[in-house]
Design a protein around this motif. Structure first.
Motif, PDB file in Angstrom:
ATOM      1  N   THR A   1       0.834  -1.204   0.000  1.00 42.76           N
ATOM      2  CA  THR A   1       0.000   0.000   0.000  1.00 42.76           C
ATOM      3  C   THR A   1       0.868   1.252   0.000  1.00 42.76           C
ATOM      4  O   THR A   1       0.595   2.204  -0.729  1.00 42.76           O
ATOM      5  CB  THR A   1      -0.928   0.002   1.236  1.00 42.76           C
ATOM      6  OG1 THR A   1      -1.723  -1.183   1.211  1.00 42.76           O
ATOM      7  CG2 THR A   1      -1.835   1.207   1.241  1.00 42.76           C
ATOM      8  N   THR A   2       1.924   1.249   0.800  1.00 38.07           N
ATOM      9  CA  THR A   2       2.846   2.394   0.841  1.00 38.07           C
ATOM     10  C   THR A   2       3.561   2.536  -0.488  1.00 38.07           C
ATOM     11  O   THR A   2       3.701   3.647  -1.014  1.00 38.07           O
ATOM     12  CB  THR A   2       3.860   2.215   1.983  1.00 38.07           C
ATOM     13  OG1 THR A   2       3.161   2.097   3.219  1.00 38.07           O
ATOM     14  CG2 THR A   2       4.824   3.392   2.058  1.00 38.07           C
ATOM     15  N   LEU A   3       4.019   1.431  -1.041  1.00 37.35           N
ATOM     16  CA  LEU A   3       4.736   1.447  -2.310  1.00 37.35           C
ATOM     17  C   LEU A   3       3.892   2.056  -3.425  1.00 37.35           C
ATOM     18  O   LEU A   3       4.405   2.798  -4.264  1.00 37.35           O
ATOM     19  CB  LEU A   3       5.124   0.009  -2.670  1.00 37.35           C
ATOM     20  CG  LEU A   3       6.061  -0.144  -3.845  1.00 37.35           C
ATOM     21  CD1 LEU A   3       7.347  -0.801  -3.364  1.00 37.35           C
ATOM     22  CD2 LEU A   3       5.434  -1.001  -4.909  1.00 37.35           C
TER      23      LEU A   3
ATOM     24  N   SER B   1       1.226   4.130  -2.971  1.00 32.78           N
ATOM     25  CA  SER B   1       0.533   5.376  -2.616  1.00 32.78           C
ATOM     26  C   SER B   1       1.167   6.583  -3.306  1.00 32.78           C
ATOM     27  O   SER B   1       2.351   6.585  -3.631  1.00 32.78           O
ATOM     28  CB  SER B   1       0.536   5.573  -1.102  1.00 32.78           C
ATOM     29  OG  SER B   1       1.834   5.830  -0.648  1.00 32.78           O
ATOM     30  N   LYS B   2       0.343   7.582  -3.507  1.00 33.93           N
ATOM     31  CA  LYS B   2       0.799   8.822  -4.128  1.00 33.93           C
ATOM     32  C   LYS B   2       0.802   9.917  -3.068  1.00 33.93           C
ATOM     33  O   LYS B   2      -0.076   9.968  -2.214  1.00 33.93           O
ATOM     34  CB  LYS B   2      -0.123   9.202  -5.273  1.00 33.93           C
ATOM     35  CG  LYS B   2      -0.072   8.200  -6.404  1.00 33.93           C
ATOM     36  CD  LYS B   2      -0.980   8.567  -7.539  1.00 33.93           C
ATOM     37  CE  LYS B   2      -0.841   7.494  -8.604  1.00 33.93           C
ATOM     38  NZ  LYS B   2      -1.856   7.540  -9.591  1.00 33.93           N
ATOM     39  N   PRO B   3       1.800  10.799  -3.112  1.00 36.70           N
ATOM     40  CA  PRO B   3       1.844  11.876  -2.116  1.00 36.70           C
ATOM     41  C   PRO B   3       0.676  12.844  -2.290  1.00 36.70           C
ATOM     42  O   PRO B   3       0.111  12.969  -3.364  1.00 36.70           O
ATOM     43  CB  PRO B   3       3.183  12.560  -2.388  1.00 36.70           C
ATOM     44  CG  PRO B   3       3.637  12.093  -3.717  1.00 36.70           C
ATOM     45  CD  PRO B   3       2.905  10.831  -4.030  1.00 36.70           C
TER      46      PRO B   3
ATOM     47  N   LEU C   1       8.869  12.282  -3.542  1.00 35.87           N
ATOM     48  CA  LEU C   1       8.071  11.599  -2.528  1.00 35.87           C
ATOM     49  C   LEU C   1       7.544  10.256  -3.034  1.00 35.87           C
ATOM     50  O   LEU C   1       7.407   9.312  -2.257  1.00 35.87           O
ATOM     51  CB  LEU C   1       6.919  12.483  -2.053  1.00 35.87           C
ATOM     52  CG  LEU C   1       7.302  13.596  -1.094  1.00 35.87           C
ATOM     53  CD1 LEU C   1       6.114  14.510  -0.828  1.00 35.87           C
ATOM     54  CD2 LEU C   1       7.817  13.024   0.207  1.00 35.87           C
ATOM     55  N   VAL C   2       7.266  10.183  -4.321  1.00 35.55           N
ATOM     56  CA  VAL C   2       6.851   8.899  -4.901  1.00 35.55           C
ATOM     57  C   VAL C   2       7.957   7.870  -4.689  1.00 35.55           C
ATOM     58  O   VAL C   2       7.700   6.731  -4.307  1.00 35.55           O
ATOM     59  CB  VAL C   2       6.510   9.066  -6.400  1.00 35.55           C
ATOM     60  CG1 VAL C   2       6.400   7.712  -7.088  1.00 35.55           C
ATOM     61  CG2 VAL C   2       5.224   9.851  -6.577  1.00 35.55           C
TER      62      VAL C   2
ATOM     63  N   ASN D   1       8.143   6.776  -1.067  1.00 35.42           N
ATOM     64  CA  ASN D   1       7.105   5.772  -0.815  1.00 35.42           C
ATOM     65  C   ASN D   1       7.502   4.416  -1.378  1.00 35.42           C
ATOM     66  O   ASN D   1       7.282   3.383  -0.745  1.00 35.42           O
ATOM     67  CB  ASN D   1       5.774   6.211  -1.419  1.00 35.42           C
ATOM     68  CG  ASN D   1       5.102   7.304  -0.631  1.00 35.42           C
ATOM     69  OD1 ASN D   1       5.507   7.631   0.484  1.00 35.42           O
ATOM     70  ND2 ASN D   1       4.081   7.896  -1.204  1.00 35.42           N
ATOM     71  N   ARG D   2       8.083   4.414  -2.552  1.00 36.77           N
ATOM     72  CA  ARG D   2       8.487   3.142  -3.166  1.00 36.77           C
ATOM     73  C   ARG D   2       9.575   2.453  -2.345  1.00 36.77           C
ATOM     74  O   ARG D   2       9.516   1.247  -2.109  1.00 36.77           O
ATOM     75  CB  ARG D   2       8.977   3.374  -4.592  1.00 36.77           C
ATOM     76  CG  ARG D   2       7.865   3.726  -5.542  1.00 36.77           C
ATOM     77  CD  ARG D   2       8.390   4.016  -6.923  1.00 36.77           C
ATOM     78  NE  ARG D   2       7.293   4.385  -7.812  1.00 36.77           N
ATOM     79  CZ  ARG D   2       7.458   4.901  -9.006  1.00 36.77           C
ATOM     80  NH1 ARG D   2       8.679   5.104  -9.480  1.00 36.77           N
ATOM     81  NH2 ARG D   2       6.417   5.215  -9.743  1.00 36.77           N
TER      82      ARG D   2
ATOM     83  N   GLY E   1       8.078   1.453   1.094  1.00 39.15           N
ATOM     84  CA  GLY E   1       7.112   0.392   0.860  1.00 39.15           C
ATOM     85  C   GLY E   1       7.796  -0.936   0.604  1.00 39.15           C
ATOM     86  O   GLY E   1       7.384  -1.984   1.119  1.00 39.15           O
TER      87      GLY E   1
END
Length: 163
Positions: free
Chosen positions: A50-52, A54-56, A140-141, A144-145, A148
């Motif tokens: 989900t974190t991987l 997700s978009k900021p 930020l993407v 997250n990747r 994640g």
């Protein structure tokens, strides 16, 4: 930072419930450790994926009118009522905590949970404050990747670490 300390307080509270509760249910947790480890590993994989993906956020959150106390109390309430927090402590303590925890060990463990969470929020809030202009939505993407993927890796380790 005060919002984070609200989360740290909730984490410490749940850590206390889990640590002191282990003294009463350690045999049950030991018997069910494999299943709890599987569920915890799957949960970490879900959280990581989900974190991987997700978009900021497009814009920063607005500052509320309740001030610093409101920031602390609102995050404390959100963390206390967050099912992910509750399940995280149940599964992580069941999978990684030593069985037969004594009173002193439980106190040290709870202190460690609170201090670790508080330190995380201190580092996170100060880091974001210093890097705010560098953290573009595109970067930020990638953050997250990366995180994640790390959380998913922890889930895979938990799934492979069966007793």
């Amino acid at each position: 930072l005060l919002s984070g300390l609200g989360a740290a307080t909730a984490d410490g509270g749940y850590g206390a419930i889990a640590a002191f509760g282990l003294a009463f249910v350690s045999n049950f947790l030991t018997d069910q450790a494999r299943w709890l480890s599987i569920i915890g590993g799957l949960f970490l994989c879900y959280l990581g994926i989900t974190t991987l993906l997700s978009k900021p956020a497009d814009k920063p959150a607005e500052i509320g009118k309740t001030g610093l106390a409101g920031a602390y109390l609102s995050t404390l309430g959100l963390t206390l009522t967050n099912p992910a927090t509750i399940f995280s402590f149940v599964f992580l303590f069941a999978g990684f905590a030593p069985t037969g925890l004594g009173y002193g060990q439980a106190v040290v463990m709870v202190g460690g949970v609170f201090l670790g969470s508080a330190l995380w929020w201190l580092l996170l809030s100060s880091g974001v404050s210093r890097l705010r202009h560098w953290l573009t939505p595109k970067r930020l993407v990638w953050v997250n990747r990366i995180f994640g993927a790390l959380i998913t890796a922890f889930g895979i380790v938990a799934l492979s670490w069966q007793r």
